[in-house]
Design an enzyme around this catalytic site. Sequence first.
Site, PDB file in Angstrom:
ATOM      1  N   SER A  89       0.828  -1.212   0.000  1.00 20.29           N
ATOM      2  CA  SER A  89       0.000   0.000   0.000  1.00 20.29           C
ATOM      3  C   SER A  89       0.865   1.266   0.000  1.00 20.29           C
ATOM      4  O   SER A  89       0.460   2.291  -0.544  1.00 20.29           O
ATOM      5  CB  SER A  89      -0.974   0.003   1.182  1.00 20.29           C
ATOM      6  OG  SER A  89      -0.302   0.166   2.400  1.00 20.29           O
ATOM      7  N   ASN A  90       2.052   1.176   0.568  1.00 17.21           N
ATOM      8  CA  ASN A  90       2.947   2.345   0.516  1.00 17.21           C
ATOM      9  C   ASN A  90       3.553   2.530  -0.873  1.00 17.21           C
ATOM     10  O   ASN A  90       3.779   3.665  -1.307  1.00 17.21           O
ATOM     11  CB  ASN A  90       4.040   2.240   1.590  1.00 17.21           C
ATOM     12  CG  ASN A  90       3.511   2.660   2.947  1.00 17.21           C
ATOM     13  OD1 ASN A  90       3.254   3.831   3.194  1.00 17.21           O
ATOM     14  ND2 ASN A  90       3.299   1.684   3.826  1.00 17.21           N
ATOM     15  N   HIS A 133       8.426   3.257   9.061  1.00 21.46           N
ATOM     16  CA  HIS A 133       8.255   2.349  10.201  1.00 21.46           C
ATOM     17  C   HIS A 133       6.986   2.760  10.957  1.00 21.46           C
ATOM     18  O   HIS A 133       6.758   3.956  11.200  1.00 21.46           O
ATOM     19  CB  HIS A 133       9.477   2.443  11.119  1.00 21.46           C
ATOM     20  CG  HIS A 133       9.421   1.476  12.252  1.00 21.46           C
ATOM     21  ND1 HIS A 133       9.659   0.124  12.095  1.00 21.46           N
ATOM     22  CD2 HIS A 133       9.120   1.648  13.567  1.00 21.46           C
ATOM     23  CE1 HIS A 133       9.521  -0.479  13.254  1.00 21.46           C
ATOM     24  NE2 HIS A 133       9.190   0.416  14.176  1.00 21.46           N
ATOM     25  N   GLU A 177       0.877   6.995   6.988  1.00 22.81           N
ATOM     26  CA  GLU A 177       2.063   6.570   6.225  1.00 22.81           C
ATOM     27  C   GLU A 177       1.940   6.997   4.767  1.00 22.81           C
ATOM     28  O   GLU A 177       2.893   7.522   4.178  1.00 22.81           O
ATOM     29  CB  GLU A 177       2.220   5.044   6.288  1.00 22.81           C
ATOM     30  CG  GLU A 177       2.626   4.520   7.641  1.00 22.81           C
ATOM     31  CD  GLU A 177       2.959   3.036   7.637  1.00 22.81           C
ATOM     32  OE1 GLU A 177       3.678   2.607   8.543  1.00 22.81           O
ATOM     33  OE2 GLU A 177       2.506   2.302   6.732  1.00 22.81           O
TER      34      GLU A 177
HETATM   35  C1  GAR Z   1       3.880  -0.541   6.851  1.00 20.05           C
HETATM   36  O1  GAR Z   1       3.001  -0.277   7.901  1.00 20.05           O
HETATM   37  C2  GAR Z   1       5.294  -0.211   7.252  1.00 20.05           C
HETATM   38  O2  GAR Z   1       5.382   0.840   8.138  1.00 20.05           O
HETATM   39  C3  GAR Z   1       5.732  -1.504   7.886  1.00 20.05           C
HETATM   40  O3  GAR Z   1       5.185  -2.508   7.079  1.00 20.05           O
HETATM   41  C4  GAR Z   1       3.948  -2.041   6.554  1.00 20.05           C
HETATM   42  C5  GAR Z   1       3.926  -2.336   5.076  1.00 20.05           C
HETATM   43  O4  GAR Z   1       2.672  -2.042   4.547  1.00 20.05           O
HETATM   44  N1  GAR Z   1       7.151  -1.577   7.949  1.00 20.05           N
HETATM   45  C6  GAR Z   1       7.800  -2.135   8.968  1.00 20.05           C
HETATM   46  O5  GAR Z   1       7.253  -2.633   9.924  1.00 20.05           O
HETATM   47  C7  GAR Z   1       9.312  -2.089   8.842  1.00 20.05           C
HETATM   48  N2  GAR Z   1       9.929  -2.338  10.093  1.00 20.05           N
HETATM   49  P1  GAR Z   1       2.420  -2.033   2.971  1.00 20.05           P
HETATM   50  O6  GAR Z   1       3.011  -3.330   2.416  1.00 20.05           O
HETATM   51  O7  GAR Z   1       0.935  -2.008   2.838  1.00 20.05           O
HETATM   52  O8  GAR Z   1       3.085  -0.825   2.392  1.00 20.05           O
END
Ligand code: GAR
Length: 219
Positions: free
Chosen positions: A38-39, A134, A199
């Site tokens: 999603s990021n 993070h 985020e």
């Molecule tokens: C996000 O919440 C990010 O902050 C976290 O993984 C998720 C990925 O979401 N990262 C960590 O925990 C790194 N230590 P996404 O795949 O939907 O972007």
Amino acid sequence: MTLRPDSTVSLVAPSMINCQSDQSTPLKLGIMASGSGSNFEAIAQAIADEQLNAQIQVLVYNNPTAKAPIRAANRGVEAVLLNHRDYIHREAFDQQIVKTLQQYDVDWVIMAGWMRLVTPVLIDAFTDRIINIHPSLLPSFKGINAVEQALASGVKITGCTVHLVCLEVDSGPILIQAAVPILPDDTAETLHARIQIQEHRILPQAIALAAQKSNNFRF
Ligand code: GAR
């Protein structure tokens, strides 16, 4: 001061929050993801909306079941699977990541949900050009399960942090943070969902900010 459930605080000077950086040539991004992506999507959308002057050169993902490559395909971005299980040690894995990112002519590396520890092999190849997101207000709750850690600790406010990556895990210079209140009946899922909204907002901003800072430093 009380915070409403939807209220957040961006811990950066308002003048720095604009996503647009001064640079005229688009930043060449390599995105690394392990999960839902999603990021990745938020960055791609910020670029499509002309909020971020960048192009995504490649997505590198390490988990064959990750959803991120599906999002990449929908955006016309090439995705490369590098499965960490195929490498004898972390350095060998990072060497292949560096090679791939260099093949795709990447300038900035964005760890957007990258769930592997990185070594000097990667960090030294992209000095001060690796960005991580993070899901906590660092320096609190480093490492895995940051959302669960925050819930278990009893804090009333958590959030997310975008920072430059250094060797010590979740510890480099902070670019932007956003605070998210914890509600009495929050679960890890409900809290993480609200953190992710923030985020998606601050990650593109932080990329632009990092590029701006790096340009200013050079001249
Ligand atoms: C996000 O919440 C990010 O902050 C976290 O993984 C998720 C990925 O979401 N990262 C960590 O925990 C790194 N230590 P996404 O795949 O939907 O972007």
